[in-house]
Design a protein around this motif. Structure first.
Motif, short mmCIF file in Angstrom:
data_model
loop_
_atom_site.label_atom_id
_atom_site.label_comp_id
_atom_site.label_asym_id
_atom_site.label_seq_id
_atom_site.Cartn_x
_atom_site.Cartn_y
_atom_site.Cartn_z
N ALA A 41 0.84 -1.19 0.00
CA ALA A 41 0.00 0.00 0.00
C ALA A 41 0.87 1.23 0.00
CB ALA A 41 -0.91 -0.01 1.23
N GLY A 42 0.29 2.36 -0.35
CA GLY A 42 1.03 3.62 -0.36
C GLY A 42 0.27 4.64 -1.16
N LEU A 43 0.61 5.91 -0.97
CA LEU A 43 -0.05 6.96 -1.73
C LEU A 43 0.51 7.00 -3.14
CD1 LEU A 43 0.01 9.80 0.95
CD2 LEU A 43 -1.93 8.37 0.30
N VAL A 44 -0.14 7.76 -4.02
CA VAL A 44 0.39 7.94 -5.38
C VAL A 44 1.80 8.53 -5.27
CG1 VAL A 44 0.14 9.26 -7.50
CG2 VAL A 44 -1.87 8.23 -6.41
N GLY A 45 2.75 7.93 -5.98
CA GLY A 45 4.11 8.47 -5.95
C GLY A 45 4.97 7.85 -4.87
N ALA A 46 4.43 6.86 -4.12
CA ALA A 46 5.21 6.24 -3.06
C ALA A 46 6.19 5.22 -3.60
CB ALA A 46 4.29 5.60 -2.03
N GLY A 47 6.04 4.84 -4.86
CA GLY A 47 6.99 3.91 -5.48
C GLY A 47 6.51 2.47 -5.52
N ARG A 48 5.19 2.25 -5.41
CA ARG A 48 4.66 0.88 -5.39
C ARG A 48 4.85 0.19 -6.74
NH1 ARG A 48 -1.26 2.45 -4.11
NH2 ARG A 48 -0.65 3.79 -5.83
N SER A 49 4.31 0.82 -7.81
CA SER A 49 4.40 0.21 -9.13
C SER A 49 5.85 0.08 -9.56
CB SER A 49 3.67 1.07 -10.16
OG SER A 49 2.32 1.17 -9.80
N GLU A 50 6.65 1.10 -9.22
CA GLU A 50 8.07 1.08 -9.60
C GLU A 50 8.77 -0.11 -8.96
OE1 GLU A 50 6.35 3.63 -8.59
OE2 GLU A 50 6.59 5.28 -9.99
N THR A 51 8.39 -0.43 -7.71
CA THR A 51 9.02 -1.54 -7.01
C THR A 51 8.72 -2.88 -7.70
OG1 THR A 51 8.86 -0.35 -4.94
CG2 THR A 51 9.23 -2.72 -4.80
N VAL A 52 7.44 -3.12 -7.99
CA VAL A 52 7.12 -4.42 -8.60
C VAL A 52 7.68 -4.50 -10.03
CG1 VAL A 52 5.15 -5.04 -7.19
CG2 VAL A 52 4.78 -3.65 -9.21
N GLN A 53 7.72 -3.36 -10.73
CA GLN A 53 8.30 -3.39 -12.07
C GLN A 53 9.79 -3.71 -12.02
OE1 GLN A 53 7.26 0.07 -14.37
NE2 GLN A 53 5.08 -0.37 -14.26
N ALA A 54 10.47 -3.16 -11.00
CA ALA A 54 11.91 -3.45 -10.86
C ALA A 54 12.11 -4.92 -10.51
CB ALA A 54 12.51 -2.55 -9.79
#
Lengths: 499, 368
Positions: free
Chosen positions: A285-298
């Motif tokens: 979980a996290g707000l927009v811009g917290a890096g959630r999608s970026e983490t799973v993509q990495a």
């Protein structure tokens, strides 16, 4: 009395009925909230009023007169303007040029009158008390400032009605404050505002009336003073939140499947260490811009700048490589299925087989029988509602598209599934099916890491939830401590707790 | 409508076949007739004119009336012209389906022709002695390799620099033609071993060169297999349809794109081999403006320039339509200089029709 009136407005998109006979009225000089879940039709309604879409049936009345703006320019001439979430200007032109684009002040022979241009832009910006340099390029402004320029353009061209589509979604807390002050000022000047959002607290602070949409239908229009957030939520969802415990929780978790060790990417997120075991559903979980999608993509090898280690079944995989992620049987259901998840022009069979081509082909030939069997199996298992395997995916509804995007990874037989926004733009019925399916997959021993902006979704589904804030892990919440309040505190950090 | 007929109409290329049929009928109807001398074959296979002897004992040459379009010579000519364009158009189709474009096709064709011609000339009757068969094989190889290498250069630049293929191939269009010009010093190169010419010009019936036609059929079949049966072809459609989704599905986008341009270059090389055999000479000016005809064939044949849509068979039919129009201009006695205007207009009309079709399909979907 009523200034804008919607009468049985209906809008159809391929495969989905976005608006189904919506009728309600908005009084002049008020700020009207439009709320609903993703896919409820709130943005569509705003866009119809602003001429971006045209309604298939029904009528809109402005000040008693029926209107049907065929394009945004026609809406502008009627005094209706829209403030978009996405970039609505030419980024390589100056603020002044963008503001006057529709009506450039000219000298003889078609030369642009630059001093007049600048003066007019300055006047427009001053009228909404925006402190922006008219010579700055639009592309160099922050989202908040760009939104102000959009509002200045709307007010400056004499708009009486302004539709704001999720205006605060990418603003900082300070910018949101400024926006609110401006909205109040505009209202005081007699402008009518339509505020499309799903942020309950903002609506209750800012708006006079509220209209709730659900699955394209009108549910209620009430004065803000006469309703409560809880009441609005139940109107949006259409039922009390059922606290059904997922089946995977009653099974013991298996061995560790996925481990991220100090995963980072400069400027996006840093030092993410987490692990997911077989049979677990872990929320992120996290707000927009917290890096959630970026983490799973990495974790899936899509980030060329990623540092740290990704381990699957205790074996490190080569970072920054989708091939090694695939070989280790990781699958990623991306956030934006139309742009990243599916090839909309190909059919169900081809999309399902897309990630399994190496398995399905021999000497470069696709084994069509095997492909068909595979696609058919997952179409049945996920209960995809499509006329046949050969149906083009672009024509399916959001829920069925999401199922095909998921089928692609199930067909590949992944052990670890990274799922980014499992139910974005999916209707309520399909949502329940997808939840049941994710639970079933966990029961089969797959390891699931789910990113979602909808907290109820994570609260209902997950074994435990990890919270990201500003690109760092802010904490982990076990199921026994689940509550929206505790999660929101972690997501927003101290600032929120103090407020 | 009977189900068989409906099946036929559902066949993707049925619209193109219909256009070809209509064009053929119209051309036949409006072409008029022409008086041509009559020929016959003698016992030893040579052609000689036919004479009739009238009542006065005078020998008069015999003539026959032929339809200007519907006669075997014209159709044979049409088939040969179509082959050259269609082979390149199959390569172009693969590029366009992947979401790219190759403007350098005519220049690749010219460079491949010229380099192949230089090899053939070197080992030809006036040059270094080499077994004619070996000389031909070497020439053909150089032709094909040049085409493939030009494609490789295009593809590498597009993938490595991340520049739009339009720009890269616009540049290579000039560069490759320039290399061809410098290499030949602007001279025409001929004097090949006779075997190649005899092979490519081998005729059946009344002047029908079957070799270009057979090569076209072979290339079309290979293109069809590649696009609709091989995993590689599926990847091409996926990348053209949605590059990001293809990447997210683990497809190596750069590698597939590279392959696509190599295939397009190779196809231009195949056409160049046929032209060397057919015309027996090459200059750096060959294939000028072919990019228009080849892209036109692909677009008329149903390829979408936004990528993800098209077929090998459709493109060959598209090439036939373009050549029928070009041939029609000659037959109907329209000034040759108008041909570019007409072909340009046809391309635009095809795209407009395609847009209307897409719009109709979308509306049907919405109504359903």
């Amino acid at each position: 009395m009523s200034y804008i009136e919607f009468q049985s407005v209906t809008k159809r998109f391929p495969g989905v009925l976005a608006l189904d006979g919506v009728s309600f009225a908005i009084p002049r000089g008020t700020c009207h909230a439009l709320i609903g879940e993703n896919g409820a039709g709130k943005s569509t309604l705003g866009k119809i009023l602003a001429g971006v879409y045209t309604a298939d049936a029904g009528e809109i009345r402005l000040d008693g007169k029926p209107i049907a703006p065929a394009n945004p320019l026609a809406a502008r001439q009627l005094g209706i303007a829209m403030v978009h979430q996405e970039l609505a200007f030419c980024p390589n032109m100056s603020v002044a040029e963008n503001l006057c684009l529709g009506d450039l002040p000219l000298r003889a022979a078609g030369f642009v009158d630059r001093p007049a241009l600048r003066a007019r832009a300055r006047e427009m910006l001053a009228s909404i008390h925006a402190d922006i340099d008219p010579d700055a390029l639009i592309g160099t402004l922050s989202t908040g400032k760009e939104q102000l320029v959009q509002i200045a353009a709307a007010v400056g061209t004499g708009a009486q009605v302004i539709v704001m589509d999720e205006p605060s979604s990418s603003l900082s807390a300070g910018e949101t404050r400024e926006l609110f002050t401006l909205v109040r000022k505009l209202k005081a000047r007699g402008l009518t505002l339509i505020y499309v959002s799903h942020r309950m607290s903002e609506l209750f602070e800012l708006c006079d009336n509220i209209t709730v949409l659900r699955d394209g239908r009108h549910v209620a229009t009430e004065a803000i003073a006469a309703t409560t957030p809880a009441r609005v939520v139940s109107q949006m969802i259409g039922r009390e939140l059922r606290a059904q415990t997922p089946a995977h929780l009653s099974r013991p978790a298996g061995p560790e499947r996925l481990r991220l060790e100090a995963l980072g990417s400069p400027g996006k997120f840093s030092d993410i260490t987490l692990s997911v075991r077989a049979g677990e559903i872990v929320g992120l979980a996290g707000l927009v811009g917290a890096g959630r999608s970026e983490t799973v993509q990495a974790a899936f090898g899509l980030d060329p700048a990623a540092t740290g280690r990704v381990l699957v079944n205790d074996r490190a995989i080569a970072p920054r490589s989708i091939e090694s992620a695939l070989a280790a049987r990781i699958g990623l259901l991306p956030e934006d299925r139309k742009r990243q998840g599916l090839v909309l022009g190909l059919n169900c069979r081809e999309n399902t087989a897309l990630a399994s081509l190496p398995v399905l082909s021999r000497f470069g030939w696709v084994r069509r029988g095997a492909e068909r069997t595979l696609a058919d199996r997952y179409q049945k298992r996920l209960r995809v509602k499509a006329p046949s395997l050969e149906t083009i995916v672009g024509g399916l509804s959001g829920g069925n598209q999401q199922k095909i995007a998921l089928a692609k990874w199930l067909a590949r037989d992944c052990d670890v599934l990274l799922i980014d926004e499992p139910t974005r733009g999916v209707d309520v019925g399909a949502k329940a099916e997808i939840y049941a399916l994710l639970d079933e997959l966990a029961c089969e021993g797959k390891a699931l890491l789910i990113v979602s902006s909808e907290l109820p979704e994570l609260l209902g589904l997950c074994t435990r939830i990890l919270v990201l804030r500003n690109g760092c892990l802010a904490g982990e919440v076990p199921r026994s401590d689940f509550s929206e309040d505790s999660l929101m505190r972690l997501m927003a950090g101290v600032e929120f707790a103090a407020a | 409508m009977p189900p068989q007929l409906r099946q036929l109409f559902r066949f993707q290329e049925s619209g193109l076949l219909l256009v070809i049929l209509v064009l053929g009928v119209l051309l036949t109807a409006f072409a008029g007739t022409v008086r041509t001398p009559k020929f016959e074959r003698t016992a030893d296979g040579a052609r000689q004119r036919v004479f009739t002897t009238d009542s006065g004992g005078n020998r008069n040459p015999a003539f026959e009336e032929k339809n200007k379009f519907l006669n075997s010579q014209n159709l044979a000519q049409l088939a040969k012209d179509t082959s050259f364009i269609a082979i390149m158009a199959v390569g172009m189709a693969i590029v366009i389906i992947s979401g790219g474009i190759d403007l350098s096709v005519g220049s690749t064709y010219a460079l491949a022709s010229v380099l192949g011609a230089m090899v053939l000339h070197h080992f030809g009757p006036e040059g270094t002695a080499l077994a004619p068969l070996a000389a031909c094989a070497l020439g053909v190889l150089v032709c094909l390799a040049t085409g493939a290498l030009c494609g490789l250069a295009n593809g590498s630049l597009i993938v490595a620099l991340g520049v739009h293929p339009f720009i890269i191939t616009l540049g290579s269009m000039a560069i490759l033609r320039g290399i061809a010009f410098v290499a030949t010093k602007g001279q025409s190169i001929g004097g090949f071993p006779a075997d190649l010419r005899e092979f490519v010009r081998f005729e059946m019936g009344n002047g029908l060169s079957v070799v270009p036609l057979l090569v076209m059929v072979l290339v079309t079949a290979l293109g069809w297999i590649y696009l609709s049966r091989l995993a590689a072809g599926r990847r091409v459609y996926a990348i053209g349809g949605n590059e990001q989704a293809a990447r997210f599905s683990g497809i190596r986008v750069g590698r597939v794109k590279l392959g696509v341009y190599v295939l397009a270059g190779l196809a231009a090389g195949v056409s160049a081999v046929l032209s060397l055999g057919y015309y027996g000479a090459a200059t750096s000016g060959d294939g000028q403006g072919y990019e228009l005809n080849v892209i036109a064939a692909a677009v008329v044949g149903g390829c979408s320039l936004t990528g993800g849509r098209g077929s090998a068979l459709g493109v060959v039919l598209g090439a036939l339509i373009i050549q029928m129009i070009a041939s029609g201009i000659v037959i109907l006695g329209i000034d040759q200089n108008y041909s570019q205007i007409i072909i340009g207009a046809v391309v635009i009309a095809a795209v407009v029709l395609d847009n209307v079709n897409t719009w109709l399909a979308k509306r049907r979907l919405t109504r359903a």
